[in-house]
Design a protein around this motif. Structure first.
Motif: not given
Length: 91
Positions: A77-81, A83-87
């Motif tokens: 989940a941490e990696e997904v978040f 990636r989302l923050r980077a967008r």
């Protein structure tokens, strides 16, 4: 639900179509239609049909998710978040 009470021959449907539709809306239970003594069709009210279709769609989504989990196609989940923050553009 007892389907044995919800079985009618096609001749009944032909003779009592309006009554059958009213009953479907009221009871919200499917009706099995027979022809020559064999079950041939199931009819139900539109609201119940739509609920069934929505339920099937959710079950398909769950099945796909389970398959992806089994195949290891997951991320923490941490990696997904991250990636989302980077967008998200900074203001």
């Amino acid at each position: 639900m007892r389907y044995s009470t919800r079985i009618k021959p096609i001749s009944y449907l032909k003779a009592h179509a309006a009554e059958v539709l009213d009953n479907l809306l009221e009871a919200r239970e499917p009706l099995i239609i027979t022809q020559n003594g064999e079950a041939k069709a199931v009819i139900q009210d539109i609201a119940s049909y739509e609920e069934t279709q929505e339920t099937l769609a959710l079950l398909k989504i769950l099945a796909l998710a389970n398959r992806e989990i089994e195949e290891g196609k997951t991320l923490p989940a941490e990696e997904v978040f991250e990636r989302l923050r980077a967008r998200i553009p900074e203001r």
